[in-house]
Scaffold this motif. Structure first.
Motif, PDB file in Angstrom:
ATOM      1  N   LEU A  35     -22.284  22.351  14.319  1.00 57.57           N
ATOM      2  CA  LEU A  35     -21.665  22.086  15.618  1.00 57.57           C
ATOM      3  C   LEU A  35     -20.296  22.745  15.740  1.00 57.57           C
ATOM      4  N   ILE A  36     -19.580  22.876  14.644  1.00 57.72           N
ATOM      5  CA  ILE A  36     -18.333  23.650  14.669  1.00 57.72           C
ATOM      6  C   ILE A  36     -18.641  25.102  15.024  1.00 57.72           C
ATOM      7  N   ARG A  37     -19.699  25.644  14.434  1.00 60.76           N
ATOM      8  CA  ARG A  37     -20.082  27.020  14.732  1.00 60.76           C
ATOM      9  C   ARG A  37     -20.472  27.172  16.201  1.00 60.76           C
ATOM     10  N   LEU A  38     -21.203  26.185  16.742  1.00 65.00           N
ATOM     11  CA  LEU A  38     -21.559  26.221  18.159  1.00 65.00           C
ATOM     12  C   LEU A  38     -20.310  26.174  19.029  1.00 65.00           C
ATOM     13  N   ALA A  39     -19.406  25.241  18.751  1.00 67.49           N
ATOM     14  CA  ALA A  39     -18.192  25.113  19.553  1.00 67.49           C
ATOM     15  C   ALA A  39     -17.370  26.395  19.517  1.00 67.49           C
ATOM     16  N   THR A  40     -17.272  27.012  18.343  1.00 70.73           N
ATOM     17  CA  THR A  40     -16.513  28.251  18.220  1.00 70.73           C
ATOM     18  C   THR A  40     -17.176  29.372  19.000  1.00 70.73           C
ATOM     19  N   HIS A  41     -18.504  29.435  18.931  1.00 68.22           N
ATOM     20  CA  HIS A  41     -19.234  30.451  19.691  1.00 68.22           C
ATOM     21  C   HIS A  41     -19.016  30.271  21.193  1.00 68.22           C
ATOM     22  N   LEU A  42     -19.110  29.042  21.681  1.00 69.55           N
ATOM     23  CA  LEU A  42     -18.908  28.804  23.107  1.00 69.55           C
ATOM     24  C   LEU A  42     -17.485  29.160  23.536  1.00 69.55           C
ATOM     25  N   ARG A  43     -16.532  28.889  22.677  1.00 71.12           N
ATOM     26  CA  ARG A  43     -15.127  29.122  23.023  1.00 71.12           C
ATOM     27  C   ARG A  43     -14.774  30.604  22.987  1.00 71.12           C
ATOM     28  N   THR A  44     -15.380  31.359  22.041  1.00 69.98           N
ATOM     29  CA  THR A  44     -14.967  32.747  21.830  1.00 69.98           C
ATOM     30  C   THR A  44     -16.008  33.779  22.260  1.00 69.98           C
ATOM     31  N   GLY A  45     -17.270  33.358  22.328  1.00 74.13           N
ATOM     32  CA  GLY A  45     -18.341  34.307  22.605  1.00 74.13           C
ATOM     33  C   GLY A  45     -18.780  35.097  21.395  1.00 74.13           C
ATOM     34  N   HIS A  46     -18.145  34.875  20.247  1.00 67.55           N
ATOM     35  CA  HIS A  46     -18.468  35.627  19.029  1.00 67.55           C
ATOM     36  C   HIS A  46     -19.639  34.999  18.272  1.00 67.55           C
ATOM     37  N   GLY A  47     -20.288  35.785  17.439  1.00 71.27           N
ATOM     38  CA  GLY A  47     -21.290  35.266  16.524  1.00 71.27           C
ATOM     39  C   GLY A  47     -20.631  34.469  15.414  1.00 71.27           C
ATOM     40  N   THR A  48     -21.218  33.327  15.072  1.00 73.44           N
ATOM     41  CA  THR A  48     -20.595  32.440  14.080  1.00 73.44           C
ATOM     42  C   THR A  48     -21.581  31.981  13.014  1.00 73.44           C
ATOM     43  N   ARG A  49     -22.681  32.692  12.824  1.00 74.31           N
ATOM     44  CA  ARG A  49     -23.672  32.282  11.836  1.00 74.31           C
ATOM     45  C   ARG A  49     -23.169  32.501  10.416  1.00 74.31           C
ATOM     46  N   TYR A  50     -23.664  31.658   9.485  1.00 74.30           N
ATOM     47  CA  TYR A  50     -23.368  31.914   8.086  1.00 74.30           C
ATOM     48  C   TYR A  50     -24.308  33.002   7.582  1.00 74.30           C
ATOM     49  N   ALA A  51     -23.907  33.692   6.539  1.00 69.48           N
ATOM     50  CA  ALA A  51     -24.683  34.824   6.039  1.00 69.48           C
ATOM     51  C   ALA A  51     -25.520  34.471   4.827  1.00 69.48           C
ATOM     52  N   LEU A  52     -24.986  33.681   3.902  1.00 69.48           N
ATOM     53  CA  LEU A  52     -25.699  33.426   2.647  1.00 69.48           C
ATOM     54  C   LEU A  52     -25.317  32.050   2.129  1.00 69.48           C
ATOM     55  N   ARG A  53     -26.308  31.211   1.919  1.00 70.97           N
ATOM     56  CA  ARG A  53     -26.073  29.884   1.363  1.00 70.97           C
ATOM     57  C   ARG A  53     -26.227  29.946  -0.154  1.00 70.97           C
ATOM     58  N   ASP A  54     -25.396  29.218  -0.868  1.00 69.44           N
ATOM     59  CA  ASP A  54     -25.392  29.320  -2.325  1.00 69.44           C
ATOM     60  C   ASP A  54     -26.673  28.770  -2.948  1.00 69.44           C
ATOM     61  N   ASP A  55     -27.210  27.686  -2.401  1.00 69.66           N
ATOM     62  CA  ASP A  55     -28.387  27.043  -2.969  1.00 69.66           C
ATOM     63  C   ASP A  55     -29.656  27.503  -2.270  1.00 69.66           C
ATOM     64  N   ILE A  56     -30.711  27.634  -3.040  1.00 71.29           N
ATOM     65  CA  ILE A  56     -32.071  27.597  -2.502  1.00 71.29           C
ATOM     66  C   ILE A  56     -32.600  26.227  -2.896  1.00 71.29           C
ATOM     67  N   ASP A  57     -32.972  25.415  -1.931  1.00 69.77           N
ATOM     68  CA  ASP A  57     -33.478  24.093  -2.268  1.00 69.77           C
ATOM     69  C   ASP A  57     -34.556  23.676  -1.276  1.00 69.77           C
ATOM     70  N   GLY A  58     -35.362  22.741  -1.707  1.00 68.52           N
ATOM     71  CA  GLY A  58     -36.440  22.262  -0.852  1.00 68.52           C
ATOM     72  C   GLY A  58     -37.231  21.189  -1.566  1.00 68.52           C
ATOM     73  N   ALA A  59     -38.197  20.626  -0.848  1.00 63.18           N
ATOM     74  CA  ALA A  59     -39.001  19.551  -1.416  1.00 63.18           C
ATOM     75  C   ALA A  59     -40.324  19.469  -0.677  1.00 63.18           C
ATOM     76  N   VAL A  60     -41.302  18.897  -1.344  1.00 60.78           N
ATOM     77  CA  VAL A  60     -42.590  18.624  -0.728  1.00 60.78           C
ATOM     78  C   VAL A  60     -43.038  17.243  -1.188  1.00 60.78           C
ATOM     79  N   ASP A  61     -43.584  16.466  -0.270  1.00 62.42           N
ATOM     80  CA  ASP A  61     -44.102  15.146  -0.604  1.00 62.42           C
ATOM     81  C   ASP A  61     -45.567  15.252  -1.002  1.00 62.42           C
ATOM     82  N   LEU A  62     -45.887  14.681  -2.148  1.00 65.69           N
ATOM     83  CA  LEU A  62     -47.241  14.737  -2.695  1.00 65.69           C
ATOM     84  C   LEU A  62     -47.914  13.380  -2.540  1.00 65.69           C
TER      85      LEU A  62
END
Length: 301
Positions: free
Chosen positions: A147-174
């Motif tokens: 939501l900070i990224r959204l607010a900044t984008h709305l305020r500035t018009g600039h792209g605010t996406r992150y490029a690379l997350r440190d973790d790869i994580d996930g889960a599946v329910d069995l």
């Protein structure tokens, strides 16, 4: 307080400058932000693929109620998305699954006009009644960041996406049944690991670019509930370390992993992103394979 009650308290505490306020509710996380733009301006940023791609992720196509979609990120993470409510300028809801195999969660966005400022109170509520308090806190922090990224984008018009997350994580329910995903050597049936004749030695990444193997180190399996290891990435200054766990959830079990260290490789960003995307795709396939094995074990017929 029920998470179906009107979202009034965030109006009182959320700052008017785009600083989100989050709270943990029974079975849900809720984060609100006050935006200076009116709802009719905020709505396209939440729903139109070109706008969503500027601050959040890449939608595969326009959102339509009942139709499957995909929200992808540059580092290989993604959600499969199925909208259930699209009320322009007022409300959006969808079910989504992280990496397409995670537990289905319901996300609801509400927009309320702030007559005092001409802006919008935007609230996102993320429902999942199986999260631990720590997991819920992480989800709150994640939505706060978005939501900070959204607010900044709305305020500035600039792209605010992150490029690379440190973790790869996930889960599946069995499902409940006799399947034990971390029993040795059965774990080699779904985990892309090969032995050298004596011990697990290689982690194989296999996707549409073909197979590639990475040497394993620090392999440790504990009580069929926890596995840790690291992989050697050629030319990298660190070794991404992985933890795989099995925990009881309801009558079944949750197989989860966290593979950490992708922002500290010391490689060019494009190369690090490529590696992370390939490892992510491999982990998605591995979780899906484990789920298939568990289903067959639970219902052999």
């Amino acid at each position: 307080m029920s998470d179906e009650e009107p979202v009034e308290s965030p109006f009182d505490v959320a700052a008017p400058d785009g600083e989100p306020v989050g709270e943990l509710l029974p079975g849900a996380v809720r984060v609100a932000v006050r935006l200076l733009d009116p709802p009719e301006t905020v709505w396209p940023a939440l729903t139109e693929p070109a706008r969503v791609g500027r601050w959040f992720g890449d939608l595969a196509g326009p959102l339509r109620v009942g139709e499957g979609n995909r929200l992808g990120f540059e580092d290989g993470d993604f959600f499969t998305v199925r909208p259930t409510v699209l009320a322009p300028g007022r409300e959006m809801a969808y079910d989504w699954r992280f990496l397409g195999v995670g537990k289905r969660q319901t996300v609801r966005w509400t927009l309320a006009a702030d007559e005092a400022t001409g802006g919008t109170l935007l609230t996102v509520t993320d429902h999942d009644d199986t999260r631990t308090p720590a997991e819920a806190g992480q989800i709150r922090d994640g939505w706060t960041d978005f939501l900070i990224r959204l607010a900044t984008h709305l305020r500035t018009g600039h792209g605010t996406r992150y490029a690379l997350r440190d973790d790869i994580d996930g889960a599946v329910d069995l499902p409940a049944g006799p399947y034990r995903p971390l029993a040795y050597p059965a774990l080699l049936d779904w985990l892309p690991v090969a032995e050298d004749g004596f011990r697990p030695a290689w982690f194989f990444v296999v996707d549409d670019e073909g197979p590639r193997r990475f040497a394993l180190r620090d392999w440790e399996l504990s009580d069929e509930r926890r596995l840790v290891f690291a992989v050697d990435v050629p030319g990298a200054r660190t070794h991404p370390a992985c933890e795989v766990t099995v925990t009881a959830v309801g009558s079944g079990q949750r197989l989860a992993f966290a593979h950490r260290g992708w922002t500290g490789l010391g490689l060019p960003e494009s190369r690090a992103q490529e590696l992370r995307r390939r490892f992510t795709a491999t982990w998605v396939a591995a979780l899906a394979t484990a789920r298939d094995h568990a289903r067959r074990a639970a219902d052999p017929a």
